[in-house]
Write a protein that holds these residues in place. Structure first.
Motif, mmCIF file in Angstrom:
data_model
loop_
_atom_site.group_PDB
_atom_site.id
_atom_site.type_symbol
_atom_site.label_atom_id
_atom_site.label_comp_id
_atom_site.label_asym_id
_atom_site.label_seq_id
_atom_site.Cartn_x
_atom_site.Cartn_y
_atom_site.Cartn_z
ATOM 1 N N GLY A 129 0.784 -1.231 0.000
ATOM 2 C CA GLY A 129 0.000 0.000 0.000
ATOM 3 C C GLY A 129 0.816 1.281 0.000
ATOM 4 O O GLY A 129 0.241 2.369 -0.089
ATOM 5 N N GLY A 130 2.117 1.182 0.089
ATOM 6 C CA GLY A 130 2.935 2.374 0.050
ATOM 7 C C GLY A 130 2.963 2.978 -1.346
ATOM 8 O O GLY A 130 2.475 2.395 -2.314
ATOM 9 N N GLY A 131 3.556 4.166 -1.449
ATOM 10 C CA GLY A 131 3.649 4.819 -2.749
ATOM 11 C C GLY A 131 3.989 6.282 -2.602
ATOM 12 O O GLY A 131 4.378 6.746 -1.526
ATOM 13 N N LEU A 132 3.835 6.985 -3.715
ATOM 14 C CA LEU A 132 4.109 8.420 -3.767
ATOM 15 C C LEU A 132 2.782 9.171 -3.727
ATOM 16 O O LEU A 132 1.861 8.862 -4.486
ATOM 17 N N VAL A 133 2.700 10.150 -2.854
ATOM 18 C CA VAL A 133 1.473 10.918 -2.703
ATOM 19 C C VAL A 133 1.835 12.367 -2.421
ATOM 20 O O VAL A 133 2.897 12.647 -1.850
ATOM 21 N N ARG A 146 8.174 3.274 11.633
ATOM 22 C CA ARG A 146 8.683 3.857 10.386
ATOM 23 C C ARG A 146 10.124 4.285 10.590
ATOM 24 O O ARG A 146 10.570 4.532 11.710
ATOM 25 N N GLN A 147 10.833 4.356 9.472
ATOM 26 C CA GLN A 147 12.227 4.784 9.513
ATOM 27 C C GLN A 147 12.526 5.610 8.279
ATOM 28 O O GLN A 147 12.415 5.122 7.151
ATOM 29 N N ALA A 148 12.899 6.844 8.518
ATOM 30 C CA ALA A 148 13.301 7.736 7.435
ATOM 31 C C ALA A 148 14.804 7.609 7.224
ATOM 32 O O ALA A 148 15.532 7.237 8.149
ATOM 33 N N PRO A 149 15.286 7.931 6.030
ATOM 34 C CA PRO A 149 16.724 7.826 5.763
ATOM 35 C C PRO A 149 17.543 8.644 6.759
ATOM 36 O O PRO A 149 17.231 9.802 7.021
ATOM 37 N N THR A 180 7.329 -1.053 3.551
ATOM 38 C CA THR A 180 6.774 -0.462 2.335
ATOM 39 C C THR A 180 7.080 1.031 2.375
ATOM 40 O O THR A 180 6.939 1.679 3.409
ATOM 41 N N GLN A 181 7.529 1.565 1.240
ATOM 42 C CA GLN A 181 7.984 2.951 1.199
ATOM 43 C C GLN A 181 6.810 3.899 0.981
ATOM 44 O O GLN A 181 5.979 3.693 0.099
#
Length: 128
Positions: free
Chosen positions: A8-12, A38-41, A122-123
């Protein structure tokens, strides 16, 4: 063998919505406490939300409270995270996790190291 599989992840765009799902074949899902992290870069893993086995107890990180909703369908062995009003700083890889114990403190379930199983992630990318 327990597997957790996120989707379900994606670009929004900022302000948009996404719904993440986590299926859990092989897990005794109906008695597991489930969490989202969650983990951000370049950043540490961050607790997002958890839901106990019956769905009677929910807890959210302050950063997403009022925008995200965690839920589960024990008949489908599936965990969800509805994310609304997304912001660029929500950009991260999102992971679902399962904890086999049923009765622990709220603080316990916010700690990633207490979880027994993890998905691959999922990104989610939110553009401004």
């Amino acid at each position: 063998q327990v597997q957790l599989v996120e989707s379900g992840g994606g670009l929004v765009q900022a302000g948009g919505s996404l719904r993440l799902s986590c299926s859990a074949p092989g897990l005794t899902f109906s008695t597991a406490t489930m969490g989202w992290f969650r983990q951000a870069p370049g950043k540490e893993r961050e607790f997002v939300a958890f839901i106990t086995w019956s769905g009677s107890r929910l807890y959210y990180a302050d950063s997403i409270k009022g925008r995200f909703t965690i839920s589960r369908d024990n008949a489908k062995n599936t965990l969800y995270l509805q994310m609304n009003s997304l912001k660029p700083h929500d950009t991260a890889a999102y992971y679902c996790a399962a904890q086999k114990t049923m009765y622990r403190s709220t603080a316990y379930y916010t700690r990633g190291q207490e979880y027994d199983y993890w998905g691959q992630g999922t990104q989610v990318t939110v553009s401004s």
